[in-house]
Every structure is written in structure tokens, then in C-alpha cells.
Motif scaffolding. Structure first.
Motif, PDB file in Angstrom:
ATOM      1  N   VAL A   1      14.846  21.607  26.501  1.00 31.13           N
ATOM      2  CA  VAL A   1      13.445  21.280  26.255  1.00 31.13           C
ATOM      3  C   VAL A   1      12.796  22.267  25.280  1.00 31.13           C
ATOM      4  O   VAL A   1      11.853  21.938  24.582  1.00 31.13           O
ATOM      5  CB  VAL A   1      12.683  21.198  27.604  1.00 31.13           C
ATOM      6  N   LYS A   2      13.346  23.461  25.193  1.00 31.02           N
ATOM      7  CA  LYS A   2      12.777  24.439  24.259  1.00 31.02           C
ATOM      8  C   LYS A   2      13.374  24.320  22.862  1.00 31.02           C
ATOM      9  O   LYS A   2      13.001  25.079  21.967  1.00 31.02           O
ATOM     10  CB  LYS A   2      12.952  25.866  24.780  1.00 31.02           C
ATOM     11  N   ASN A   3      14.299  23.381  22.670  1.00 29.75           N
ATOM     12  CA  ASN A   3      14.837  23.117  21.338  1.00 29.75           C
ATOM     13  C   ASN A   3      15.397  24.389  20.693  1.00 29.75           C
ATOM     14  O   ASN A   3      14.948  24.821  19.636  1.00 29.75           O
ATOM     15  CB  ASN A   3      13.720  22.493  20.470  1.00 29.75           C
TER      16      ASN A   3
ATOM     17  N   GLU B   1      16.501  34.127  30.200  1.00 29.10           N
ATOM     18  CA  GLU B   1      16.161  32.723  29.960  1.00 29.10           C
ATOM     19  C   GLU B   1      17.372  31.823  30.244  1.00 29.10           C
ATOM     20  O   GLU B   1      18.523  32.265  30.110  1.00 29.10           O
ATOM     21  CB  GLU B   1      15.773  32.557  28.486  1.00 29.10           C
ATOM     22  N   PRO B   2      17.124  30.545  30.536  1.00 35.39           N
ATOM     23  CA  PRO B   2      18.235  29.626  30.783  1.00 35.39           C
ATOM     24  C   PRO B   2      19.295  29.660  29.673  1.00 35.39           C
ATOM     25  O   PRO B   2      20.499  29.713  29.955  1.00 35.39           O
ATOM     26  CB  PRO B   2      17.548  28.261  30.844  1.00 35.39           C
TER      27      PRO B   2
ATOM     28  N   ASP C   1      20.131  18.295  17.782  1.00 31.72           N
ATOM     29  CA  ASP C   1      21.055  19.365  17.394  1.00 31.72           C
ATOM     30  C   ASP C   1      20.927  20.582  18.312  1.00 31.72           C
ATOM     31  O   ASP C   1      21.913  21.195  18.677  1.00 31.72           O
ATOM     32  CB  ASP C   1      20.929  19.740  15.914  1.00 31.72           C
ATOM     33  N   PHE C   2      19.701  20.877  18.733  1.00 31.87           N
ATOM     34  CA  PHE C   2      19.515  22.077  19.544  1.00 31.87           C
ATOM     35  C   PHE C   2      19.537  21.753  21.034  1.00 31.87           C
ATOM     36  O   PHE C   2      19.676  20.613  21.442  1.00 31.87           O
ATOM     37  CB  PHE C   2      18.226  22.780  19.159  1.00 31.87           C
TER      38      PHE C   2
ATOM     39  N   TYR D   1      22.978  24.619   8.538  1.00 33.00           N
ATOM     40  CA  TYR D   1      21.787  23.874   8.927  1.00 33.00           C
ATOM     41  C   TYR D   1      21.362  22.931   7.802  1.00 33.00           C
ATOM     42  O   TYR D   1      20.693  21.936   8.021  1.00 33.00           O
ATOM     43  CB  TYR D   1      20.628  24.818   9.317  1.00 33.00           C
ATOM     44  N   GLU D   2      21.760  23.250   6.593  1.00 32.79           N
ATOM     45  CA  GLU D   2      21.404  22.408   5.460  1.00 32.79           C
ATOM     46  C   GLU D   2      22.097  21.047   5.572  1.00 32.79           C
ATOM     47  O   GLU D   2      23.146  20.929   6.171  1.00 32.79           O
ATOM     48  CB  GLU D   2      21.828  23.052   4.129  1.00 32.79           C
ATOM     49  N   ARG D   3      21.514  20.087   4.918  1.00 31.62           N
ATOM     50  CA  ARG D   3      22.073  18.736   4.923  1.00 31.62           C
ATOM     51  C   ARG D   3      23.073  18.670   3.774  1.00 31.62           C
ATOM     52  O   ARG D   3      22.746  18.254   2.673  1.00 31.62           O
ATOM     53  CB  ARG D   3      20.926  17.739   4.759  1.00 31.62           C
TER      54      ARG D   3
ATOM     55  N   PHE E   1      25.376  24.545  33.842  1.00 34.60           N
ATOM     56  CA  PHE E   1      23.933  24.606  33.592  1.00 34.60           C
ATOM     57  C   PHE E   1      23.271  23.564  34.481  1.00 34.60           C
ATOM     58  O   PHE E   1      23.603  22.379  34.419  1.00 34.60           O
ATOM     59  CB  PHE E   1      23.626  24.331  32.121  1.00 34.60           C
TER      60      PHE E   1
END
Ligand SMILES: [Zn+2]
Lengths: 311, 311
Positions: free
Chosen positions: B90-92, B106-107, B86-87, B132-134, B9
Motif C-alpha cells: 500500500v505504500k508503493n 517497517e513491514p 511494480d512496487f 526504471y526507465e522505459r 509477509f
């Protein structure tokens, strides 16, 4: 009338509340029509803020002309708007991937379900998005092929510049628009401008469209705004121009202008070496309706979209 | 061991994110072990790096079957790890929401597309993922129900549970789902920890992978036979939600057996310390999933239980 659509308690001294502003007609009307204007699912998309304001303001100027119920939801994702974050900032979740939710599920599911439940019964819903902070868009209606036949009549009244019908990817089945369309509320997605910004002329244009729709539905008996018929397009009539290298992009053509096939629409630069990496050339003639505004690009980033034909 | 390039990348100012695979043995591409796609899955990164170390030793000891090849991809998101995001980018964006990807979009889709081309050459994809939950959970193998899911093979990991999940629309863009629709086998492994480095948990995870590889005849390795997995459907888990928000003080742990009505946690007022809610078990069973951060929101999932299962 400010109404709470959904609320939940936060751990430290606060509640999260999603509100709507319900505007009722002055006089008693038998089974009045109802339109819902929804915005702020993505917290960094603020174009809808002006639209919500302007719709409420125009109605307040001549409330006697309102013959139906207008529900305005300016902020479905209040945390996102507060933190300039597209996603829910706590869970880093895209709210527009959580619909239709579930009333007895977990927090995320209940929020989604609360929103959907409150919109059910509307004759029409407009879900107003902006573009992200990376590209600028002309005002456009996005329709998924699945529901296009039912929605096109309304889309033509929006005063948008363009109606874009796409094939639905399965992941989009968890959007608000898809869920509402499945549940029988005709819902259109409006996309315009750019993230973190408000383009007032675009907002005024869509507000004219909203009043045009309300006239058509018999919900507004004031002056019908003069509107245009949007250009129609489908995936086949859109050229995507993506960067094939990383670099700094400088546009050379103005957004919302026509370009010719073979024309250089921008250049990709290497600031370090002081060299041009490449010219960005449009393969087709048409309207430059999406334009990159955030200069830093990676391989694959969208630089422009051209609407070909269809004029 | 051989290190192979999977996808580069490119960034304007950052070093390329050159995703590498560590290949053991040669010949038939059997199992591909995929490390964390989120930059906060530290435990998963730890496990995969330790697995590379172990397989390097085992390869030297000649335990890999002739004509069998294993690949480990320790991380697909080092850009995220190095910034504690986590993501990705730049687009998260969540990398594991962009499969199968492609080579023109898209990248992030080019990244997933490039990886998917390589991963799908392997018959078994074993991916270390998290919620995704804590929260923490009992170690298990999870698979999306696609019609191609192979529960009997999932049992071969010898983990206490195998969970089969009905796909929701967003699941269709995960690696697990797309590997299965390519008629490969795909298993997601959930370990107890996510953000801490836990040695016991790492040992268990590595043993589970080695057990699977042994039982599939890919390596020859004497290991404890583990559990005979209990197979569950995701919808059969009983969710216990927080009725109030506040400080979360659990009194039961993941893996423990609780009886109906037994106290599972207290939720305390964050200002005056008073008890806002005592969460009681809504069924007899084993605690499968437990919220594990100090604060909790109203309606957030506090626990998930395996109904009526005894220790
Ligand atoms: Zn949006």
C-alpha cells in the motif's frame, strides 16, 4: 511574480512547468535577505499548500513590512499533486531521492538540478512536508545530525511543537534538504499533519514561525508573532510502537496528548472473527506525537511514536 | 529439489505472501539466484521459473557438484505481480531500495531483512533486475563499485558486457550493494526485455547463469563459452537525450553499431505528424540502451552508447 523554475515538453500537447512565486520588498533594499518556502515534492502531502497561501496572503496585507525576498514554491512535483501520488506518477520515482541532480543529465536529473539552482543564494530554506496518509504528526522540524548545529538556531524559531534530530541514513543524502545544506543553504524539513489533508491550525502555527524567522533575519518589520519553543528530541528519546500482527487498528488515546507507561493506547482487532487480537500498550510515558490513522495494518506498521523525557 | 520458506509477509485479508526458495543440491551454500523485486519484471519472472525447471532436470541428471547448494527465489514480490504494480504494498515501495532490512522496523524492512538473512548465507548473489526507465538494453552484468566488486568473476557469465557503476546514495540500499559489503559477490543481470516474454532472451540468461555455475565448479555442464565480456564503467556510456518530446520512432536497435552523425530516431509531433527532431549519434559506437515506449519526453534518455566501440 510568477517565475518558471524549470520546464520541459511533454509528448502530447502540454508542458510541465515548476513555478515559484517571488515576492519582492516594496522599497529598494541593499542586499536583501531571501527565504525559500518549498513544498509539494511528495504529491500526496498537501499541508504546505495552506502554508504557501497564508504566507503570501499575510505579506500582501502589509507589503511595506517586507524587507527581503520571499520565494514560494508550492508544487515541486506538479504531476504528483495532480494525481494524489507521492512519487512522480510516470516513473514511479521519489523526487526526494533525486537531488542534487545534474543540469546536463537526463530529465529527472535536470528537474532536480533546476530546482536546486533556483534555491541557491537563499539565506534559509524550509522544505515543508506532510506525513503520509497512514499516520498523523504534530508540527515538527526534522534535522539530520550532520547539519543540526547550524540549523538549531532557526529550528527553535519555527513555532513547531518539536525538533527531532536523527542520524542520517546514506539514502537521505539525495534529498533536497541534504543537497541544499551541503551547498550552503541552511535547509530545514518541516513535517506535520497527514497526507491528503490540510490541518489549518497546524498551518497557522508554522506560518507564525515563518514570520518569526523573517523578523529574526530582518526580513519582516511587522508584528512579530508570539511563538513557543519546540520540545527537543533525538532518536534516543522517541519510542516507536509498531504492530506485531496484521489487523485493524483503533486508537484509544488522542493525538498530541500525554500517555503513561503501561497505558493501552489502542487495540488491534480482527473484524472477521469479532475478536480483539491484542492491546497496544505504551512502554514509556510521554507525548503521543505520531498516531496511526489508517486502520489497516500489517506486521511492522507504525502505530504510534511517543516522545519521552525532554520536557 | 527442495522448497524452503524464506519469509511470510502477513496481510489482513490477502493470503500471506510466502516467499519460497527452490534449493538444488546440498551442502555449501554457493549461488543464490534472486528473481524480480518489481511486479512488472515479467521477463525476469519467466527466466527464473525456467531456471528452476532447468535446474530440476539437471539435478536429476546428477550434474550438481557434491556438497554444493544453489537456491533460486523466483519472485520476492508476488503481491505486486498479481496487481500489475511494480512496487510493493500500500505504500508503493521499491523492495530493492530497502536492503539490508531488519526484524523490527517497517513491514518492507522486515521483508527485506528476512530475505537478506537467508540470501547472505550464499557466496554469490545473482539478481535479475531492470531499469526504471522505459527502455531495453544489451544483456549485461552490472555491479556497484564498492571496493568488493569482483569483475573477473562477472566475466564468467559470458555476457557481452560487464558494467561497473559508482554508487549514488540510493544504491546503498540495494541488495547488490549490501551483499558486497557483507563480503559476498553480487551480480545484477540485465536482460533485453522487461515487460514482454522473450524466449531468446530467456535462453541467453539461463545459459549465462549455467555458465557461471559451471565455471565456479558448482555444476558440471557443457555449455557454449559465450562472450569474453567487455568491461565498462557506467560513466563511460554516452547518453543521448531527446531534445523534443513526441512520438518516438527509433531507426536503430540495441546492440547495433552507429556512426557519428547517423540518424538514430525521429521524434514526431503527436498532433500533426511533423518531425520535431532527428536524433543523430553524438559518437561512433554500439547502442547499449534504447528507449522503447511510443512516447518520449524532452530530455528523456533516448539512447546510451558505448563510445568508440565497434561491432
Ligand atoms: Zn514528504
Amino acid at each position: 511574480m510568477k517565475e518558471t523554475v524549470f520546464e520541459y515538453e511533454l509528448p502530447v500537447g502540454e508542458k510541465l512547468r515548476i513555478y515559484r512565486n517571488r515576492i519582492m520588498p516594496c522599497s529598494e533594499i541593499n542586499s536583501p535577505g531571501r527565504i525559500s518556502i518549498v513544498s509539494g515534492t511528495h504529491g500526496d502531502e498537501l499541508e504546505g499548500q495552506y502554508i504557501c497561501y497564508e504566507v503570501a496572503r499575510r505579506i500582501a496585507l502589509e507589503p511595506e513590512n517586507l524587507m527581503g525576498i520571499v520565494d514560494i514554491y508550492p508544487a515541486l512535483n506538479p504531476f504528483g499533486i495532480d494525481m494524489a501520488s507521492k512519487n512522480n506518477p510516470l516513473f514511479n520515482l521519489d523526487m526526494n531521492r533525486t537531488f542534487p541532480g545534474s543540469a546536463d543529465g537526463n530529465l529527472i536529473e535536470r528537474v532536480a538540478s533546476g530546482v536546486v539552482e533556483s534555491i541557491l543564494g537563499s539565506d534559509l530554506c524550509l522544505d515543508i512536508h506532510a506525513s503520509d496518509i497512514f499516520v498523523r504528526e504534530i508540527p515538527q522540524v526534522r534535522l539530520s545530525e550532520e547539519f543540526a548545529a547550524n540549523l538549531i538556531q532557526f529550528a527553535k524559531l519555527t513555532n513547531a511543537d518539536m525538533i527531532w534530530t536523527n542520524a542520517t541514513a546514506t539514502v537521505h543524502e539525495s534529498t533536497l534538504a541534504h543537497s541544499l545544506n551541503v551547498l550552503g543553504v541552511p535547509t530545514m524539513v518541516i513535517e506535520m499533519g497527514q497526507g491528503h489533508q490540510i490541518n489549518k491550525p497546524y498551518g497557522d502555527q508554522i506560518v507564525d514561525g515563518i514570520f518569526n524567522i523573517m523578523c529574526e533575519l530582518g526580513m519582516w518589520v511587522g508584528t512579530r508573532p508570539r511563538t513557543q519553543l519546540p520540545a527537543m528530541s533525538s532518536d534516543g528519546s522517541v519510542e516507536f510502537i509498531r504492530s506485531e500482527k496484521a489487523g485493524i487498528f483503533i486508537p484509544l488515546k488522542e493525538h498530541n496528548h500525554f500517555v503513561k507507561a503501561g497505558e493501552v493506547i489502542g487495540e488491534l482487532l480482527d473484524p472477521f472473527a469479532g475478536e480483539k487480537i491484542m492491546d497496544i500498550v505504551s512502554a514509556s510515558s510521554g507525548l503521543l506525537f505520531t498516531q496511526r490513522i489508517y486502520p489497516v495494518v500489517s506486521e511492522g506498521d507504525l502505530l504510534a511514536r511517543i516522545l519521552t523525557g525532554a520536557f | 529439489m527442495q522448497i524452503v520458506d524464506l519469509y511470510d509477509f502477513k496481510s489482513t485479508y490477502r493470503e500471506d505472501m510466502a516467499v519460497k526458495g527452490y534449493v538444488f543440491g546440498s551442502g555449501e551454500k554457493t549461488a543464490c539466484i534472486i528473481g524480480p523485486s518489481r511486479g512488472n519484471e515479467y521477463q525476469q519472472l519467466y527466466i527464473c521459473s525456467q531456471l528452476v525447471k532447468k535446474l530440476t532436470e539437471l539435478e536429476k541428471g546428477g550434474v550438481i557438484a557434491t556438497d554444493k547448494q544453489i537456491m533460486v527465489i523466483p519472485s520476492v514480490n508476488f503481491y505486486g505481480f498479481n496487481l500489475a504494480k511494480d512496487f510493493f504494498g500500500v505504500k508503493n515501495l521499491d523492495i530493492n531500495a530497502y536492503f539490508p532490512g531488519n526484524n523490527y522496523g517497517e513491514p518492507i524492512s522486515r521483508l527485506t531483512g528476512g530475505l537478506f538473512e537467508k540470501i547472505k548465507e550464499y557466496t554469490y548473489a545473482i539478481q535479475f533486475t531492470s531499469f526504471y526507465e522505459r527502455a531495453e538494453c544489451v544483456p549485461h552484468v552490472r555491479m556497484t563499485e564498492t571496493g568488493y566488486q569482483n569483475v573477473s568473476l562477472a566475466n564468467l557469465f559470458g555476457l557481452p558486457y560487464v558494467v561497473v557503476k559508482k554508487p549514488v546514495p540510493t544504491d546503498t540500499a540495494t541488495l547488490n550493494y549490501n551483499m558486497q559489503t557483507e563480503e559476498n559477490c553480487a551480480f545484477n543481470i540485465y536482460t533485453k526485455a522487461k515487460e514482454q516474454l522473450d524466449d531468446a532472451c530467456t535462453k541467453n540468461a539461463i545459459s549465462a547463469v549455467l555458465r557461471f555455475l559451471t565455471r565456479m565448479g558448482i555444476i558440471k555442464y557443457e555449455c557454449h563459452s559465450g562472450y569474453i565480456s567487455h568491461v565498462l564503467k557506467e560513466e563511460d556510456l554516452t547518453d543521448v537525450y531527446a531534445g523534443r518530446a513526441g512520438l518516438f520512432k527509433p531507426v536503430v536497435k540495441c546492440g547495433e553499431y552507429v556512426r557519428y552523425g547517423e540518424k538514430m530516431a525521429e521524434i514526431l509531433d503527436t498532433f500533426d505528424g511533423s518531425v520535431r527532431e532527428e536524433i543523430a549519434a553524438s559518437t561512433d559506437g554500439i547502442v547499449f540502451f534504447a528507449h522503447n515506449t511510443p512516447l518520449i519526453n524532452q530530455y528523456e534518455t533516448a539512447f546510451r552508447m558505448v563510445h568508440r566501440l565497434h561491432e
